[in-house]
Write a protein that holds these residues in place. Structure first.
Motif, PDB file in Angstrom:
ATOM      1  N   GLY A  91      -9.987 -42.883 -14.436  1.00  0.00           N
ATOM      2  CA  GLY A  91     -11.168 -42.184 -13.920  1.00  0.00           C
ATOM      3  C   GLY A  91     -12.122 -41.740 -15.006  1.00  0.00           C
ATOM      4  O   GLY A  91     -13.331 -41.721 -14.819  1.00  0.00           O
ATOM      5  N   GLY A  92     -11.583 -41.334 -16.170  1.00  0.00           N
ATOM      6  CA  GLY A  92     -12.427 -40.796 -17.227  1.00  0.00           C
ATOM      7  C   GLY A  92     -12.939 -39.409 -16.855  1.00  0.00           C
ATOM      8  O   GLY A  92     -12.395 -38.736 -15.971  1.00  0.00           O
ATOM      9  N   ALA A  93     -14.011 -38.965 -17.508  1.00  0.00           N
ATOM     10  CA  ALA A  93     -14.574 -37.636 -17.239  1.00  0.00           C
ATOM     11  C   ALA A  93     -15.136 -37.594 -15.824  1.00  0.00           C
ATOM     12  O   ALA A  93     -15.466 -38.625 -15.244  1.00  0.00           O
ATOM     13  CB  ALA A  93     -15.654 -37.317 -18.258  1.00  0.00           C
ATOM     14  N   GLY A  94     -15.255 -36.368 -15.296  1.00  0.00           N
ATOM     15  CA  GLY A  94     -15.820 -36.205 -13.952  1.00  0.00           C
ATOM     16  C   GLY A  94     -14.741 -36.133 -12.885  1.00  0.00           C
ATOM     17  O   GLY A  94     -13.589 -36.481 -13.117  1.00  0.00           O
TER      18      GLY A  94
ATOM     19  N   ASP B  77     -13.113 -37.629 -10.081  1.00  0.00           N
ATOM     20  CA  ASP B  77     -13.055 -38.999  -9.575  1.00  0.00           C
ATOM     21  C   ASP B  77     -12.079 -39.123  -8.409  1.00  0.00           C
ATOM     22  O   ASP B  77     -11.219 -38.270  -8.207  1.00  0.00           O
ATOM     23  CB  ASP B  77     -12.610 -39.948 -10.698  1.00  0.00           C
ATOM     24  CG  ASP B  77     -13.446 -39.776 -11.942  1.00  0.00           C
ATOM     25  OD1 ASP B  77     -14.669 -39.955 -11.845  1.00  0.00           O
ATOM     26  OD2 ASP B  77     -12.871 -39.454 -13.016  1.00  0.00           O
TER      27      ASP B  77
ATOM     28  N   GLY C  97      -6.377 -40.089 -13.846  1.00  0.00           N
ATOM     29  CA  GLY C  97      -7.658 -39.478 -13.468  1.00  0.00           C
ATOM     30  C   GLY C  97      -8.485 -39.032 -14.646  1.00  0.00           C
ATOM     31  O   GLY C  97      -9.710 -38.996 -14.579  1.00  0.00           O
ATOM     32  N   GLY C  98      -7.802 -38.649 -15.759  1.00  0.00           N
ATOM     33  CA  GLY C  98      -8.530 -38.132 -16.914  1.00  0.00           C
ATOM     34  C   GLY C  98      -9.054 -36.731 -16.659  1.00  0.00           C
ATOM     35  O   GLY C  98      -8.536 -36.008 -15.800  1.00  0.00           O
ATOM     36  N   ALA C  99     -10.088 -36.330 -17.380  1.00  0.00           N
ATOM     37  CA  ALA C  99     -10.653 -34.988 -17.233  1.00  0.00           C
ATOM     38  C   ALA C  99     -11.288 -34.832 -15.861  1.00  0.00           C
ATOM     39  O   ALA C  99     -11.681 -35.816 -15.232  1.00  0.00           O
ATOM     40  CB  ALA C  99     -11.682 -34.734 -18.325  1.00  0.00           C
ATOM     41  N   GLY C 100     -11.386 -33.577 -15.413  1.00  0.00           N
ATOM     42  CA  GLY C 100     -11.974 -33.310 -14.102  1.00  0.00           C
ATOM     43  C   GLY C 100     -10.911 -33.168 -13.039  1.00  0.00           C
ATOM     44  O   GLY C 100      -9.740 -33.479 -13.256  1.00  0.00           O
TER      45      GLY C 100
ATOM     46  N   ASP D 195      -9.394 -34.580 -10.062  1.00  0.00           N
ATOM     47  CA  ASP D 195      -9.396 -35.903  -9.450  1.00  0.00           C
ATOM     48  C   ASP D 195      -8.504 -35.953  -8.216  1.00  0.00           C
ATOM     49  O   ASP D 195      -7.542 -35.202  -8.111  1.00  0.00           O
ATOM     50  CB  ASP D 195      -8.926 -36.949 -10.465  1.00  0.00           C
ATOM     51  CG  ASP D 195      -9.741 -36.902 -11.744  1.00  0.00           C
ATOM     52  OD1 ASP D 195     -10.974 -37.050 -11.644  1.00  0.00           O
ATOM     53  OD2 ASP D 195      -9.159 -36.686 -12.827  1.00  0.00           O
TER      54      ASP D 195
HETATM   55 CA   LIG Z   1     -11.615 -37.768 -13.945  1.00  0.00          CA
END
Ligand SMILES: [Ca+2]
Ligand SMILES: [Ca+2]
Length: 305
Positions: free
Chosen positions: A199-202, A204, A217-220, A222
């Motif tokens: 997912g990266g940032a945000g 998601d 999911g990464g940061a954020g 999710d």
């Molecule tokens: Ca994310």
């Protein structure tokens, strides 16, 4: 504006690699071809010489001014592929432009339009020739995609796509797809095959679909769902946010954590929260397993890598 990228190559497409190859190897043969060669207007096709070579086809209503080498008008769709062909239609007096093989298409809704302030000239002229060697580059096109975000439709093969900094929506077809959302609130759907979704940032939303998928999911904050198959949900690094797994199946799916953060299952803080299991990862980060009984989780549901 909505920008839809549809991948068509049977073996799958790595779009960044495709653009890099185009930039390195495309060299316009002659001036290319317009569907109306008497007024240099209508659709436009640029080919790179021999039949197997790279070609692109712009479906729209373009006009080319020789006096200042300027392109204006509208663009509906750009197709990339090989084996471009221009055949004179004796009934209309116009040329029918086509690609023998299409690798992917990019559709703009509404059409890109010079009159609306869109950089139609920059986009087409960069693809034809930016005036410097090597001829042809996708830089204006790529920066336009980054502006709007992309709705990606995957092929039957193994696709790879690095999302833009805006909100993207990617849907894989068959094959082992690898999608990176990047920044923005992205929606990644792996569909059929063993997919890897990042997912990266945000904030998601990741959906694995069928197959044994890997979701990160990464940061954020999710929302994750593995779908059918034995899926692995990865939580590593800092600033993970509070993520929610909607379909964690005890005894089938895995949660993968960093061995440098947790020594093992006994090191985890797992509690019951309103009928859901909640894993506290510290620093305000955590994983909510919707509908999962906290007591049902055991060491076998976790990986420490
Ligand atoms: Ca994310
Ligand atoms: Ca994105």
């Amino acid at each position: 504006m909505q920008t839809t990228v549809t991948l068509l190559a049977a073996t799958g497409i790595d779009l960044d690699a495709y653009f890099a190859n185009f930039d390195a190897n495309f060299s316009l043969s002659g001036f290319g071809a317009f569907s109306n060669m008497s007024t240099f207007s209508g659709d436009y096709m640029g080919t790179s010489g021999d039949a197997e070579a790279l070609a692109f086809l712009v479906d729209g209503d373009l006009g080319y001014q020789f006096s200042n080498h300027h392109v204006d008008g509208t663009i509906d769709t750009i197709s990339f592929g090989t084996d471009g062909d221009a055949v004179l239609n004796t009934e209309t007096g116009l040329f029918d432009l086509s690609l023998g093989s299409t690798d992917f298409t990019i559709d703009f809704t509404p059409d890109l339009a010079t009159a609306d302030g869109d950089d139609v000239h920059g986009l087409v002229y960069d693809l034809m020739s930016d005036g410097t060697a090597p001829e042809g580059n996708t830089s204006t096109l790529v920066s336009l995609l980054d502006l709007t975000g992309v709705d990606l439709v995957g092929s039957a093969g193994n696709d790879r796509f690095n999302g833009t900094s805006a909100d993207d929506h990617m849907t894989g077809g068959w094959g082992r797809d690898v999608f990176y959302g990047g920044q923005g609130a992205d929606v990644l759907v792996g569909n059929i095959g063993n997919d890897r979704l990042f997912g990266g940032a945000g904030d998601d939303k990741l959906y694995g679909g069928r197959g044994n998928d890997l979701l990160r999911g990464g940061a954020g904050d999710d929302i994750l769902a593995g779908g059918k198959g034995a899926d692995t949900f990865v939580f590593r690094g800092s600033d993970l946010g509070v993520d929610r797994i909607n379909d964690f199946t005890v005894g089938l799916d895995f949660i993968r954590l960093s061995a440098s953060d947790f020594s093992g299952f006994e090191d985890l803080s797992i509690s019951e929260q309103g009928g859901n299991a909640y894993i506290d990862l510290g620093d305000g980060d955590g994983i909510l397993l919707a509908g999962v009984d906290a007591d049902s989780l055991s060491a076998g549901d976790f990986q420490f890598v």
